[in-house]
Design an enzyme around this catalytic site. Structure first.
Site, PDB file in Angstrom:
ATOM      1  N   ASP A  15      44.104  29.982  50.190  1.00 36.70           N
ATOM      2  CA  ASP A  15      43.167  29.809  48.755  1.00 36.70           C
ATOM      3  C   ASP A  15      44.253  30.016  47.414  1.00 36.70           C
ATOM      4  O   ASP A  15      44.143  29.275  46.555  1.00 36.70           O
ATOM      5  CB  ASP A  15      42.440  31.289  48.638  1.00 36.70           C
ATOM      6  CG  ASP A  15      41.176  30.947  49.572  1.00 36.70           C
ATOM      7  OD1 ASP A  15      41.249  30.099  50.713  1.00 36.70           O
ATOM      8  OD2 ASP A  15      40.108  31.499  49.248  1.00 36.70           O
ATOM      9  N   ARG A  95      42.916  47.088  42.831  1.00 39.15           N
ATOM     10  CA  ARG A  95      42.634  46.049  41.697  1.00 39.15           C
ATOM     11  C   ARG A  95      42.801  46.370  40.196  1.00 39.15           C
ATOM     12  O   ARG A  95      43.547  45.645  39.492  1.00 39.15           O
ATOM     13  CB  ARG A  95      40.993  45.328  41.763  1.00 39.15           C
ATOM     14  CG  ARG A  95      40.785  44.963  43.054  1.00 39.15           C
ATOM     15  CD  ARG A  95      41.891  44.233  43.662  1.00 39.15           C
ATOM     16  NE  ARG A  95      41.464  43.351  44.823  1.00 39.15           N
ATOM     17  CZ  ARG A  95      42.380  43.220  45.990  1.00 39.15           C
ATOM     18  NH1 ARG A  95      43.455  43.845  45.879  1.00 39.15           N
ATOM     19  NH2 ARG A  95      42.007  42.566  46.991  1.00 39.15           N
ATOM     20  N   SER A 180      39.474  38.154  57.495  1.00 33.13           N
ATOM     21  CA  SER A 180      40.231  38.159  56.582  1.00 33.13           C
ATOM     22  C   SER A 180      40.870  39.643  56.466  1.00 33.13           C
ATOM     23  O   SER A 180      39.987  40.643  56.897  1.00 33.13           O
ATOM     24  CB  SER A 180      39.568  37.719  55.263  1.00 33.13           C
ATOM     25  OG  SER A 180      38.679  38.524  54.767  1.00 33.13           O
TER      26      SER A 180
END
Length: 412
Positions: A15, A95, A180
């Site tokens: 990606d 994050r 994933s």
């Protein structure tokens, strides 16, 4: 005229490799690839060369492991954060750190935008962008998966693989792992593929090869292992008498926990965007730290302070999960948490055995436990008069008696 610069959160997978080339082509911009080393281990091998070959003008691979453990994982564990009673927030807490470093690089490089490869269905898009908004509102964000033109060009993996081959992008994409993953110092997560069926048994023997950080509890050693964790003001500072940094604590606990099959979670959780999703997590070190920290608090935290902090765990955890790490309300809660931890100091002894963390002792120089008062024998200090409990009970029962009398009168 100089080209615009875009800083891309880059993992080297299909990606983000395709996105790197697509951004360069679509925006006619200079793409700066950024990868945060937050404990992915060998996943980082060859990333710089791959990014440059894909078209990046510059590559940052920054070792943020110390900062991640010290300034993100440890403060979160002081808060006792646990999302929906099971998830130790391994992906969520990483994050904001990644976003923080991205905007720092963007400012240093004079970039006008940052970009990420998170999809429009997940939580990560929100986490990246809320952090960026809090830290650098002047920098714009590009989220290709939310652009209709990008989705039309890449409706599936086949189109992305074809694009990669056409542009000479060095990507290996196979179907050998139909799920994933996301790995860092705190955990590794597994989702999608066969895991989208909540009836699928991820603990079955056929799935043993999926796990990375831990053995299955059935395959763990038959002999238990004892471990002592020393805490100072709510932070683990030593293991078995050896002083350690937060990073060293996490690395060591991951190894020990994984060896004994500790920290596996399989859950269906509620995403911020509204849907439910199934995730499987390995958090060996974090699970040990969570339980040991709680044990230390049981001996050293004032009852009402603990209950107040506990009443905020759901709120705090949701803020982290939803991406509000840099929001003023999370910072305010953290100040309360820090104050609550000032006496959480001492040593916890635990026993690790086949997926279990078994309490084996706790001590502290600031213990609030007084055996003379708690004893079932005669209290030598005479600090507690059992007769006093009669009035205590009468006062607490008063409203219950009044309420009961009202209900009985209504029934006549």
């Amino acid at each position: 005229m100089a080209k615009d610069k875009i800083v891309l959160a880059y993992s080297g997978g299909l990606d983000t490799s395709v996105i790197l080339a697509w951004l360069k082509e679509t925006y006619d911009a200079e793409i700066i690839a950024f990868t945060a080393d937050i404990g992915q281990k060998d996943e980082l091998d060859g990333l710089e060369e791959k990014a440059l070959r894909t078209g990046a003008s510059k590559v940052y691979i920054d070792d943020l492991r110390d900062e991640f453990a010290r300034d993100f994982i440890f403060p979160m564990f002081q808060a006792g954060a646990l999302y929906e009673g099971q998830y130790l927030l391994g992906t969520s807490i990483a994050r904001p750190l990644i976003a923080k470093r991205m905007v720092e690089i963007a400012r240093a490089e004079g970039a006008t935008a940052i970009a990420h490869g998170a999809t429009g269905k997940g939580n990560d898009q929100v986490r990246f962008e809320l952090a960026a908004a809090a830290l650098a509102p002047e920098i714009s964000v590009i989220a290709p998966w939310r652009l209709e033109s990008f989705r039309e060009q890449f409706p599936g993996r086949a189109e992305m693989i074809a694009y990669a081959e056409k542009h000479g992008i060095p990507v290996q994409a196979t179907a050998s792992k139909p799920y994933s993953t996301d790995r860092n110092l705190l955990h590794i997560s597994f989702e999608s593929g066969m895991l989208e069926d909540p009836w699928f048994d991820a603990s079955a023997d056929s799935c043993k090869d999926m796990y990375v950080l831990s053995v299955s509890p059935e395959d763990a050693p038959d002999t238990p292992e004892y471990l002592e964790l020393e805490f100072e003001q709510g932070n683990c500072v030593a293991l078995n008498g050896k002083k350690m940094t937060p990073l060293e604590v996490m690395d060591t606990l991951n190894e020990l926990g994984g060896k004994h099959g500790i920290g596996r979670v399989d859950m269906v959780e509620n995403r911020f965007v509204g849907m439910k999703s199934r995730g499987v997590y390995e958090t060996p070190g974090g699970t040990i730290l969570f339980h040991a920290h709680r044990k230390m608090e049981s001996l050293t935290m004032d009852r009402d302070v603990m209950h107040l902090r506990d009443s905020l765990i759901s709120k705090y955890s949701t803020l982290v999960y939803n991406g509000f790490w840099f929001a003023p309300e999370r910072l305010a809660l953290q100040a309360l948490v820090t104050e609550s931890q000032k006496n959480v100091t001492g040593t916890v002894r635990i026993k690790l055995y086949k997926g279990n963390i078994i309490a084996a002792g706790v001590k502290s120089p600031v213990s609030l436990y007084n055996p003379d008062i708690a004893t079932m024998e005669a209290d030598p200090t005479q600090a507690y008069n059992q007769s006093d409990a009669t009035g205590f009970i009468h006062l607490n029962a008063l409203r219950l008696k009044v309420g009961s009398g009202v209900e009985q009168s209504k029934q006549k």
